[in-house]
Design a protein around this motif. Structure first.
Motif, PDB file in Angstrom:
ATOM      1  N   GLY A  82     -43.747  70.552   1.767  1.00 15.31           N
ATOM      2  CA  GLY A  82     -43.471  71.489   0.678  1.00 15.31           C
ATOM      3  C   GLY A  82     -42.050  71.392   0.180  1.00 15.31           C
ATOM      4  N   ALA A  83     -41.105  71.197   1.112  1.00 21.72           N
ATOM      5  CA  ALA A  83     -39.699  71.105   0.714  1.00 21.72           C
ATOM      6  C   ALA A  83     -39.447  69.859  -0.133  1.00 21.72           C
ATOM      7  CB  ALA A  83     -38.817  71.085   1.962  1.00 21.72           C
ATOM      8  N   VAL A  84     -40.048  68.728   0.259  1.00 24.15           N
ATOM      9  CA  VAL A  84     -39.856  67.486  -0.495  1.00 24.15           C
ATOM     10  C   VAL A  84     -40.483  67.607  -1.884  1.00 24.15           C
ATOM     11  CG1 VAL A  84     -40.459  65.041  -0.598  1.00 24.15           C
ATOM     12  CG2 VAL A  84     -39.662  66.037   1.551  1.00 24.15           C
ATOM     13  N   GLU A  85     -41.672  68.180  -1.953  1.00 25.10           N
ATOM     14  CA  GLU A  85     -42.315  68.352  -3.262  1.00 25.10           C
ATOM     15  C   GLU A  85     -41.484  69.255  -4.167  1.00 25.10           C
ATOM     16  OE1 GLU A  85     -46.236  69.736  -2.506  1.00 25.10           O
ATOM     17  OE2 GLU A  85     -46.972  67.794  -1.766  1.00 25.10           O
ATOM     18  N   THR A  86     -40.866  70.276  -3.593  1.00 24.88           N
ATOM     19  CA  THR A  86     -40.010  71.166  -4.384  1.00 24.88           C
ATOM     20  C   THR A  86     -38.799  70.416  -4.921  1.00 24.88           C
ATOM     21  OG1 THR A  86     -40.712  73.084  -3.096  1.00 24.88           O
ATOM     22  CG2 THR A  86     -38.644  73.283  -4.320  1.00 24.88           C
ATOM     23  N   LEU A  87     -38.195  69.568  -4.074  1.00 24.37           N
ATOM     24  CA  LEU A  87     -37.049  68.776  -4.525  1.00 24.37           C
ATOM     25  C   LEU A  87     -37.429  67.882  -5.702  1.00 24.37           C
ATOM     26  CD1 LEU A  87     -35.385  67.605  -1.170  1.00 24.37           C
ATOM     27  CD2 LEU A  87     -34.398  69.140  -2.874  1.00 24.37           C
ATOM     28  N   VAL A  88     -38.587  67.256  -5.609  1.00 26.38           N
ATOM     29  CA  VAL A  88     -39.007  66.343  -6.669  1.00 26.38           C
ATOM     30  C   VAL A  88     -39.257  67.108  -7.961  1.00 26.38           C
ATOM     31  CG1 VAL A  88     -40.795  64.724  -7.408  1.00 26.38           C
ATOM     32  CG2 VAL A  88     -39.945  64.649  -5.063  1.00 26.38           C
ATOM     33  N   ARG A  89     -39.935  68.247  -7.859  1.00 29.27           N
ATOM     34  CA  ARG A  89     -40.237  69.016  -9.072  1.00 29.27           C
ATOM     35  C   ARG A  89     -38.977  69.567  -9.718  1.00 29.27           C
ATOM     36  NH1 ARG A  89     -44.943  70.745  -5.944  1.00 29.27           N
ATOM     37  NH2 ARG A  89     -46.766  69.719  -6.851  1.00 29.27           N
ATOM     38  N   ALA A  90     -37.960  69.802  -8.917  1.00 25.38           N
ATOM     39  CA  ALA A  90     -36.705  70.324  -9.462  1.00 25.38           C
ATOM     40  C   ALA A  90     -35.871  69.230 -10.125  1.00 25.38           C
ATOM     41  CB  ALA A  90     -35.892  70.991  -8.352  1.00 25.38           C
ATOM     42  N   SER A  91     -36.208  67.974  -9.853  1.00 22.75           N
ATOM     43  CA  SER A  91     -35.439  66.875 -10.434  1.00 22.75           C
ATOM     44  C   SER A  91     -36.021  66.496 -11.788  1.00 22.75           C
ATOM     45  CB  SER A  91     -35.470  65.658  -9.504  1.00 22.75           C
ATOM     46  OG  SER A  91     -36.731  65.023  -9.578  1.00 22.75           O
ATOM     47  N   GLN A  92     -35.313  65.608 -12.475  1.00 23.74           N
ATOM     48  CA  GLN A  92     -35.796  65.123 -13.770  1.00 23.74           C
ATOM     49  C   GLN A  92     -36.849  64.032 -13.606  1.00 23.74           C
ATOM     50  OE1 GLN A  92     -34.898  66.446 -16.809  1.00 23.74           O
ATOM     51  NE2 GLN A  92     -33.999  67.977 -15.441  1.00 23.74           N
ATOM     52  N   SER A  93     -36.986  63.475 -12.394  1.00 21.83           N
ATOM     53  CA  SER A  93     -38.002  62.463 -12.132  1.00 21.83           C
ATOM     54  C   SER A  93     -39.345  63.135 -11.939  1.00 21.83           C
ATOM     55  CB  SER A  93     -37.637  61.655 -10.884  1.00 21.83           C
ATOM     56  OG  SER A  93     -36.440  60.938 -11.082  1.00 21.83           O
ATOM     57  N   LYS A  94     -40.401  62.459 -12.353  1.00 24.50           N
ATOM     58  CA  LYS A  94     -41.740  63.011 -12.258  1.00 24.50           C
ATOM     59  C   LYS A  94     -42.497  62.347 -11.122  1.00 24.50           C
ATOM     60  CE  LYS A  94     -41.339  65.558 -15.980  1.00 24.50           C
ATOM     61  NZ  LYS A  94     -41.307  67.021 -15.914  1.00 24.50           N
ATOM     62  N   LEU A  95     -43.403  63.105 -10.535  1.00 31.92           N
ATOM     63  CA  LEU A  95     -44.277  62.509  -9.537  1.00 31.92           C
ATOM     64  C   LEU A  95     -45.081  61.390 -10.175  1.00 31.92           C
ATOM     65  CD1 LEU A  95     -45.561  65.655  -7.628  1.00 31.92           C
ATOM     66  CD2 LEU A  95     -44.120  63.847  -6.710  1.00 31.92           C
ATOM     67  N   GLY A  96     -45.167  60.253  -9.469  1.00 29.52           N
ATOM     68  CA  GLY A  96     -45.820  59.085 -10.037  1.00 29.52           C
ATOM     69  C   GLY A  96     -47.260  59.313 -10.416  1.00 29.52           C
ATOM     70  N   HIS A  97     -47.977  60.180  -9.679  1.00 21.26           N
ATOM     71  CA  HIS A  97     -49.391  60.353  -9.979  1.00 21.26           C
ATOM     72  C   HIS A  97     -49.637  61.388 -11.067  1.00 21.26           C
ATOM     73  CE1 HIS A  97     -48.548  63.264  -6.649  1.00 21.26           C
ATOM     74  NE2 HIS A  97     -49.214  64.070  -7.449  1.00 21.26           N
ATOM     75  N   GLU A  98     -48.573  62.043 -11.564  1.00 17.99           N
ATOM     76  CA  GLU A  98     -48.775  63.058 -12.595  1.00 17.99           C
ATOM     77  C   GLU A  98     -48.878  62.443 -13.984  1.00 17.99           C
ATOM     78  OE1 GLU A  98     -45.750  65.982 -12.252  1.00 17.99           O
ATOM     79  OE2 GLU A  98     -46.610  66.919 -10.479  1.00 17.99           O
ATOM     80  N   GLU A  99     -48.184  61.363 -14.210  1.00 14.53           N
ATOM     81  CA  GLU A  99     -48.252  60.705 -15.510  1.00 14.53           C
ATOM     82  C   GLU A  99     -47.770  59.273 -15.361  1.00 14.53           C
ATOM     83  OE1 GLU A  99     -44.521  61.536 -18.089  1.00 14.53           O
ATOM     84  OE2 GLU A  99     -45.043  63.460 -17.193  1.00 14.53           O
ATOM     85  N   HIS A 100     -48.182  58.423 -16.302  1.00 12.88           N
ATOM     86  CA  HIS A 100     -47.744  57.026 -16.259  1.00 12.88           C
ATOM     87  C   HIS A 100     -46.258  56.954 -16.564  1.00 12.88           C
ATOM     88  CE1 HIS A 100     -47.659  52.740 -16.706  1.00 12.88           C
ATOM     89  NE2 HIS A 100     -47.219  52.846 -17.943  1.00 12.88           N
ATOM     90  N   GLN A 101     -45.515  56.305 -15.692  1.00 16.67           N
ATOM     91  CA  GLN A 101     -44.072  56.227 -15.863  1.00 16.67           C
ATOM     92  C   GLN A 101     -43.649  54.772 -16.049  1.00 16.67           C
ATOM     93  OE1 GLN A 101     -41.793  58.702 -16.053  1.00 16.67           O
ATOM     94  NE2 GLN A 101     -43.490  60.142 -16.061  1.00 16.67           N
ATOM     95  N   PRO A 102     -43.424  54.332 -17.286  1.00 16.22           N
ATOM     96  CA  PRO A 102     -43.035  52.936 -17.494  1.00 16.22           C
ATOM     97  C   PRO A 102     -41.694  52.596 -16.865  1.00 16.22           C
ATOM     98  CG  PRO A 102     -42.800  54.209 -19.526  1.00 16.22           C
ATOM     99  CD  PRO A 102     -43.512  55.085 -18.549  1.00 16.22           C
ATOM    100  N   HIS A 103     -40.861  53.617 -16.585  1.00 17.49           N
ATOM    101  CA  HIS A 103     -39.563  53.357 -15.974  1.00 17.49           C
ATOM    102  C   HIS A 103     -39.549  53.741 -14.501  1.00 17.49           C
ATOM    103  CE1 HIS A 103     -38.102  52.372 -19.886  1.00 17.49           C
ATOM    104  NE2 HIS A 103     -38.356  53.566 -20.350  1.00 17.49           N
ATOM    105  N   GLY A 104     -40.710  53.854 -13.897  1.00 16.42           N
ATOM    106  CA  GLY A 104     -40.780  54.133 -12.474  1.00 16.42           C
ATOM    107  C   GLY A 104     -41.065  55.590 -12.189  1.00 16.42           C
TER     108      GLY A 104
END
Length: 728
Positions: A82-104
């Motif tokens: 849960g803590a790691v997922e919160t960190l990711v959601r708080a960042s400008q980077s998106k989870l890879g499985h949420e949308e196609h990311q041409p820049h990673g």
């Protein structure tokens, strides 16, 4: 690639599988991967730092996938997850499985759900592997930098001395000499003479190939080598660099007494004081260069069937004194479509059975099991698989650090290196003495096949191999001879145009400006029409190959990559007509009606959705099979749809790919395609009548008559024919 943050060579050597093994986790494998493993909540800082780094990379358009593996054991609370997922959601980077990311993207994986094979694949795929308990990102990178900070022994930079002027070779008698080159041997060779300060305005390239293997080489020695597919399975790098024209493999000569370094080709080391004589022939190229009192004669060729490039270097001592030399063969491995992508995965070794240097890339998809090899005729006494060792950090091909220093090659091979192949042999020559060194570069399906090839060509009579090559080309190119009042036209028609059609267009599917590798549906059908007389079996084989790329519905792949068959399904309209059109030509020339009764399977795959112009995928082979005639007929039947003016629908192109937006909405019409279809329908209706297909023959004849009327009524404006009608 910097291996310092990657796993040990022992781990990397165990790599197996490829990008497809990452797909179940939503990771494409197409982008560089940074992997971090975290097993304690108090170590979250490195995750936060990597997320900020990932945001920075995205801003700089640097495509990287960040993979976070949660190594905390299974628990009900899953606090770390849960803590790691919160960190990711708080960042400008998106989870890879949420949308196609041409820049990673960013991917969070649970360690307890990863199989041992998945763990190994992630570790070997990653460009950097970090462990949270080893400190912050800065601490881990700094630790590596300190370990690398030990100063290395600087290379000895020898002053480049200008070699004594050698007597230039006699000027060959050349037809249509332009100051740099001309035709020799009744057009069998194109000879380039490079004197002091002379360069061709662009690389003048020979494409040398057999049906499954080949290389291209320029007058300066630049070029690359491939096996099976000239784009997807490059053995050495394709450059498309007309300025530098770097070679993917090269030979060096070193005077072991003076340290002077040169070679038989104008690149990578150009000696202005001496002439380079280059002969491009059908199936071979030859380089002659004399300097430092040493005459060099380098022959490059590919045998008619085997997947090996042969370089035979003849060394003659004309200096009047004994000489102690070394010959070093250098190869820059790719084993894929791009060196920057494939190099972290290349593993090298010395084969115990043959002594050849082997190279594999387990990340190379359908070619992952194949084995590349380099061999110096069995004479190699020193070698390395480490490009950094050979060239030096930021080194270049014209001043390789290992040869500048003159120290022995280390013998280092394995995984985790910046991969190359460098093999070295000693040559001692008395005055007037002569030596022959053979370099072999190739690829086979297994190590056993490599050993067979290496053994065969170490002992082969290479003059006899060359005779087989030239005789074969003489037979092909001599089948039709043209004599016109224009000698220049005769030279091209009687040798070079047909040679390039077969070697470059049909077999290699590559040239200096495009390493395509794929078959184009229309492209190679057009090409083999030129071979119906001289290479009838090649033309017939390709007609059947093209028919096998047709879907059950009648449309075809616009292009596809062998051997997998991955390619594009499109709405391009002219592809369909080329199969029957080329068939008519083939039958007119060969009188081989048996072709029409050959049974060929169809393809199956998802149809294009409404508004979808193309789709790239690997189709399956359908259960449905039909005669070759039925394949042609089904293609024509699918071409009969017309627009509001009674002209054929253009789709997303009608031979002119630049008109891909004229009819992409489904209503645009092509005048050119109307002419093409009219001519083909008329001829194929006659074939249908002969085969008792009266209903089809009548339908095609009636459609042809309607097309003829529409072309005159709707396309002719009184002075010109219109080219097409847009969708609107």
């Amino acid at each position: 690639t910097d291996p310092s943050l990657r796993p040990s060579p022992e781990v990397l050597r165990r790599a197996s599988g490829g990008p497809s093994g990452l797909w179940p986790h939503g990771i494409s494998g197409d982008l560089p991967i940074v992997l971090v493993r975290i097993d304690a909540a108090e170590d979250q800082e490195i995750v936060r730092q990597l997320l900020r780094a990932h945001e920075y990379w995205r801003l700089k358009q640097l495509a990287v996938d960040l993979v976070i593996v949660n190594e905390e054991g299974a628990s009900y609370a899953q606090e770390l997850q849960g803590a790691v997922e919160t960190l990711v959601r708080a960042s400008q980077s998106k989870l890879g499985h949420e949308e196609h990311q041409p820049h990673g993207g960013v991917f969070i994986l649970c360690g307890d759900r990863l199989s041992p094979g998945d763990r190994l694949l992630l570790q070997t795929a990653a460009r950097a592997v970090l462990l949270s308990r080893h400190g912050t990102l800065a601490e881990q990178v700094t630790r590596v930098e300190r370990a690398e900070a030990v100063p290395s022994v600087p290379a000895v930079r020898r002053a480049r001395t200008r070699p004594a002027q050698e007597a230039p070779p006699p000027q060959p008698d050349l037809e249509f000499f332009n100051g740099l080159g001309g035709f020799a041997a009744d057009g069998r060779e194109y000879v380039t003479v490079l004197g002091e300060g002379q360069w061709t305005p662009a690389p003048w390239v020979n494409v040398v190939a057999n049906p499954s293997f080949g290389f291209q080489v320029s007058e300066s020695g630049g070029g690359y080598t491939w096996s099976v597919n000239s784009r997807e399975n490059q053995l050495t790098p394709w450059s498309n660099d007309p300025v530098c024209d770097p070679p993917g493999d090269t030979l060096y000569i070193r005077d072991e007494e003076s340290g002077e370094l040169w070679g038989p080709t104008a690149l990578p080391i150009r000696e202005e004081a001496s002439t380079y004589l280059v002969r491009h022939g059908q199936g071979y190229s030859r380089f002659e260069h004399t300097s430092h009192g040493i005459a060099l004669d380098l022959l490059q060729l590919v045998p008619p069937e085997d997947p090996v490039k042969i370089l035979r270097l003849v060394i003659e001592n004309r200096s009047g004194r004994a000489r102690r030399l070394s010959v070093t063969a250098y190869v820059e491995w790719v084993l894929g479509a791009s060196r920057s992508v494939s190099s972290p995965h290349v593993v090298t070794e010395i084969d115990a059975g043959s002594g050849a240097l082997l190279a594999r890339n387990p990340w190379n998809g359908e070619f992952a099991g194949r084995v590349a090899f380099a061999d110096l005729g069995g004479r190699q006494t020193a070698w390395t698989g480490d490009r950094t060792e050979f060239l030096g950090r930021n080194g270049t091909l014209d001043r390789p650090a290992a040869l500048e220093r003159g120290t022995a090659l280390s013998g280092r091979v394995g995984a985790g290196l910046d991969p190359c192949g460098a093999l070295q042999a000693a040559v001692e020559l008395r005055p007037g003495g002569r030596a022959i060194v053979v370099f072999l570069l190739g690829q086979a399906a297994t190590v056993e096949e490599v050993r067979v090839l290496v053994t065969r060509y170490r002992a082969a009579d290479l003059d006899a191999v060359l005779r087989v090559v030239t005789t074969r080309w003489d037979d092909i190119l001599g089948a039709v001879q043209v004599k016109t009042p224009e000698r220049s036209m005769d030279l091209l028609l009687n040798r070079w145009l047909l040679y390039q059609t077969l070697a470059c267009r049909v077999w290699a599917r590559s040239a200096f400006y495009q390493a395509g590798g794929a078959y184009g549906f229309r492209d190679q059908l057009q090409d083999v029409m030129a071979l119906a007389v001289s290479e009838r079996e090649v033309a017939r084989e390709h007609l059947l190959r093209a028919a096998s790329r047709q879907f059950v519905e009648g449309d075809v792949q616009h292009w596809w990559h062998p051997p997998s068959g991955r390619g594009t399904r499109t709405r391009i309209s002219d592809d369909l007509v080329w199969l029957p059109y080329a068939t008519i030509h083939y039958l007119d020339v060969t009188n081989d009606p048996g072709l029409l009764d050959e049974v060929v399977p169809f393809l199956q795959g998802p149809a294009l959705a409404a508004g979808q112009g193309e789709a790239y995928f690997e189709p399956g082979v359908a259960r449905e099979r039909a005669t070759f005639f039925e394949h042609c007929a089904r293609a024509l039947d699918r071409s009969l749809r017309v627009g509001s003016h009674g002209l054929p629908l253009m789709g997303t192109g009608d031979w002119n790919d630049g008109m891909n937006r004229v009819g992409h909405e489904g209503a645009g019409e092509s005048v050119w395609l109307g002419w093409f279809l009219y001519a083909t329908l008329r001829e194929f209706a006659r074939l249908a009548e002969l085969r008792g297909e009266h209903q089809r023959a009548d339908a095609w004849q009636q459609h042809g008559d309607a097309l003829q009327a529409a072309l005159e009524r709707e396309a002719w404006d009184g002075d010109w024919y219109r080219r097409a009608y847009f969708d609107d």
